[in-house]
Design a protein around this motif. Structure first.
Motif, mmCIF file in Angstrom:
data_model
loop_
_atom_site.group_PDB
_atom_site.id
_atom_site.type_symbol
_atom_site.label_atom_id
_atom_site.label_comp_id
_atom_site.label_asym_id
_atom_site.label_seq_id
_atom_site.Cartn_x
_atom_site.Cartn_y
_atom_site.Cartn_z
ATOM 1 N N GLU A 1 -43.389 39.178 77.823
ATOM 2 C CA GLU A 1 -43.833 37.934 77.198
ATOM 3 C C GLU A 1 -45.358 37.927 77.109
ATOM 4 O OE1 GLU A 1 -42.227 34.820 79.607
ATOM 5 O OE2 GLU A 1 -40.268 34.858 78.608
ATOM 6 N N VAL A 2 -45.873 37.354 76.021
ATOM 7 C CA VAL A 2 -47.319 37.192 75.847
ATOM 8 C C VAL A 2 -47.712 35.798 76.325
ATOM 9 C CG1 VAL A 2 -49.226 37.139 74.204
ATOM 10 C CG2 VAL A 2 -47.336 38.751 73.879
ATOM 11 N N PRO A 3 -48.544 35.692 77.372
ATOM 12 C CA PRO A 3 -48.939 34.377 77.860
ATOM 13 C C PRO A 3 -50.126 33.818 77.082
ATOM 14 C CG PRO A 3 -49.871 36.063 79.268
ATOM 15 C CD PRO A 3 -49.068 36.786 78.212
ATOM 16 N N SER A 4 -50.256 32.502 77.104
ATOM 17 C CA SER A 4 -51.398 31.863 76.455
ATOM 18 C C SER A 4 -52.640 32.001 77.334
ATOM 19 C CB SER A 4 -51.107 30.379 76.210
ATOM 20 O OG SER A 4 -52.246 29.734 75.680
ATOM 21 N N SER B 1 -40.726 40.175 68.777
ATOM 22 C CA SER B 1 -39.267 40.050 68.702
ATOM 23 C C SER B 1 -38.831 38.594 68.581
ATOM 24 C CB SER B 1 -38.617 40.686 69.937
ATOM 25 O OG SER B 1 -39.092 40.083 71.130
ATOM 26 N N LYS B 2 -39.602 37.666 69.170
ATOM 27 C CA LYS B 2 -39.220 36.252 69.100
ATOM 28 C C LYS B 2 -40.399 35.360 69.457
ATOM 29 C CE LYS B 2 -35.882 32.941 71.038
ATOM 30 N NZ LYS B 2 -34.808 32.754 72.036
ATOM 31 N N TRP B 3 -40.650 34.360 68.614
ATOM 32 C CA TRP B 3 -41.637 33.342 68.956
ATOM 33 C C TRP B 3 -41.000 32.331 69.909
ATOM 34 C CZ3 TRP B 3 -46.504 33.993 68.619
ATOM 35 C CH2 TRP B 3 -47.089 34.703 67.558
ATOM 36 N N LEU B 4 -41.721 31.954 70.951
ATOM 37 C CA LEU B 4 -41.241 30.971 71.919
ATOM 38 C C LEU B 4 -41.881 29.604 71.693
ATOM 39 C CD1 LEU B 4 -41.387 33.228 75.118
ATOM 40 C CD2 LEU B 4 -39.432 32.827 73.591
ATOM 41 N N VAL B 5 -42.791 29.517 70.704
ATOM 42 C CA VAL B 5 -43.472 28.261 70.377
ATOM 43 C C VAL B 5 -43.448 28.066 68.865
ATOM 44 C CG1 VAL B 5 -44.988 28.296 72.392
ATOM 45 C CG2 VAL B 5 -45.695 29.448 70.289
ATOM 46 N N SER B 6 -43.784 26.856 68.446
ATOM 47 C CA SER B 6 -43.883 26.526 67.023
ATOM 48 C C SER B 6 -45.224 25.859 66.759
ATOM 49 C CB SER B 6 -42.746 25.584 66.598
ATOM 50 O OG SER B 6 -41.482 26.159 66.857
ATOM 51 N N VAL B 7 -45.621 25.798 65.493
ATOM 52 C CA VAL B 7 -46.863 25.122 65.119
ATOM 53 C C VAL B 7 -46.788 23.659 65.560
ATOM 54 C CG1 VAL B 7 -48.293 24.363 63.183
ATOM 55 C CG2 VAL B 7 -47.295 26.658 63.182
ATOM 56 N N PRO C 1 -45.715 31.112 78.244
ATOM 57 C CA PRO C 1 -45.300 32.197 77.356
ATOM 58 C C PRO C 1 -45.306 31.757 75.898
ATOM 59 C CG PRO C 1 -43.400 31.281 78.499
ATOM 60 C CD PRO C 1 -44.616 30.638 79.101
ATOM 61 N N LEU C 2 -45.822 32.607 75.028
ATOM 62 C CA LEU C 2 -45.920 32.298 73.603
ATOM 63 C C LEU C 2 -44.921 33.077 72.763
ATOM 64 C CD1 LEU C 2 -49.817 32.394 73.260
ATOM 65 C CD2 LEU C 2 -48.372 30.362 73.566
#
Length: 443
Positions: free
Chosen positions: A48-51, A21-27, A36-37
């Motif tokens: 949230e998907v954690p690193s 639904s939403k990226w919380l990070v960028s390249v 959280p990623l």
């Protein structure tokens, strides 16, 4: 340096896919382990998907708004330690795909649209497998498409818009050339970008008239739609209903609700009595507590009741674990706590896992008869309808006003037959109709 992969996590026992639904990070972002990623939505939970690593974001492979299977690679992280292995040149084995997007020719088909054209300076254009698949299905010449993604990259959404418009750019003479001449290409590198689990069907042509309101479909709503569609397509639904006289239960609950709330601090609801009766009947009819598994049926040992809790725009299904071992009071407490967590957004994925049978309180909306869609991969769902007062002919021939309720059951006919389901409902009826102050304790 080493390149590590982050995959789509399984956010529930029966969850097979999730939507970014939403990226919380960028390249290029530096992240620590457990940061959280991305936000991921399923039909059951938003999490949230954690690193799993500390490092620098190398590539965002998955796209926002797209749905991917559990285990699909969604991004890569460059970490300290080990030897560097660039995804674009890492050798591929039979069992493990390299981590690079496609940088050379796509798998050769009868249309030149599937080949990655060479850009300025001899560089290869990169396409995700989802884009390649969609272009092959609709004969789209990707060299004639302008992308809206990062760096002009063509996205699946770009192709969907083209398909919906009907103006599909077709390959010209190159198509016939591709058919006539075998293509001598370098070995095909597999892409890291996981293909969305369901190909996008063209949207229906619904006219939008003045005054109409267009409401974007949220990630949660998309996930619910996908799971419901899967359930209806895969499970042959059958339906049955039984009427029950719960006058004694209503009198009992109403006589204790005030003192119970004062003593315990939460409400004792009718729904708690129904869930307890269902759990007891499941223990006596374990066939109902089963799941379809292709070449076998799995009869679950634990009785974990999923309960449907609605918010303004979504439906969540938390689970009461080992419901057969709990008192009516214990079930009432869990219903209260789980509903509060859903509506405050604090429900965890662990609290959504392990359900073996679903009970839906449709009566809270005033419904008296409904046909539920089974909570895949469970074998059945029970709808508890509204309790209403109706005149009833008693055994002695007299007419009396009684509190009546309908229990409606949808079942997977691959797993269950009408006989066992009828007996299951008869047992629930017996339990509920004999619930009273003299026979039943909530503790």
């Amino acid at each position: 340096m080493a390149i590590e992969q982050i995959k789509m996590p399984q956010l529930g026992e029966s969850v097979t896919e999730g939507t970014i639904s939403k990226w919380l990070v960028s390249v290029g972002d530096k992240v620590n382990k457990y940061d959280p990623l991305a936000e991921v939505m399923t039909d059951k939970v938003n999490a949230e998907v954690p690193s799993s690593f500390t490092g620098v974001i190398k590539e965002l492979i998955a796209e926002e708004g797209e749905t991917y299977e559990v285990g699909a690679v969604i991004l890569t992280i460059e970490t300290e330690g080990g030897s560097a292995m660039e995804p674009a040149t890492a050798p591929a084995s039979q069992s493990e795909a390299p981590t690079a997007p496609t940088t050379s020719n796509a798998p050769v088909q009868t249309s030149a649209a599937t080949s990655a054209p060479v850009g300025e300076g001899g560089s290869k254009v990169r396409y995700s497998p989802a884009v390649l698949k969609l272009s092959q299905e609709h004969g789209i010449d990707l060299s004639q498409v302008s992308g809206t993604g990062a760096g002009g990259r063509i996205t699946r959404k770009d192709l969907t818009k083209i398909i919906e418009s009907g103006n599909i750019p077709k390959a010209g003479a190159n198509v016939e050339a591709a058919k006539a001449t075998p293509v001598q290409a370098a070995p095909v590198a597999k892409a890291t970008a996981p293909a969305p689990t369901k190909p996008a069907a063209p949207a229906p042509n619904v006219p939008v008239l003045p005054g109409d309101i267009e409401i974007p479909v949220s990630g949660v709503r998309k996930a619910i739609a996908t799971n419901m569609l899967r359930s209806k397509h895969e499970a042959p639904h059958a339906w049955t209903m039984m009427e029950m006289d719960v006058t004694n239960l209503v009198d009992y609950r109403n006589s204790i609700k005030g003192e119970f709330k004062k003593t315990e601090g939460f409400n004792i609801t009718f729904f708690a009595f129904f869930v307890k009766a269902v759990a007891q009947a499941l223990k006596e009819f374990p066939q109902i507590n089963s799941m379809w598994a292709g070449d076998k049926i799995i009869q679950k040992k634990d009785i974990n009741i999923s309960i449907a809790v609605a918010t303004e725009d979504a439906l969540f299904v938390p689970v009461i674990k080992h419901a057969d071992e709990k008192t009516i009071k214990g079930i009432a407490r869990e219903i209260n706590e789980l509903a509060a967590k859903v509506r405050s957004g604090k429900l965890t994925s662990a609290e959504m896992q392990g359900g073996t049978f679903t009970v839906n309180n449709t009566g809270s909306f005033g419904s008296i008869q409904s046909m539920g869609i089974i909570n895949y991969p469970q074998a059945a769902i029970l709808q508890v309808e509204s309790i209403v007062k109706r005149p009833v002919v008693m055994n002695n021939g007299m007419i009396a006003v009684r509190d009546m309720v309908n229990l409606c059951m949808s079942l997977d006919h691959r797993v269950l037959d009408g006989l066992v389901c009828g007996r299951f409902l008869q047992r629930i009826k017996e339990i509920l109709e004999n619930t009273s102050k003299e026979t039943t304790s909530v503790y």
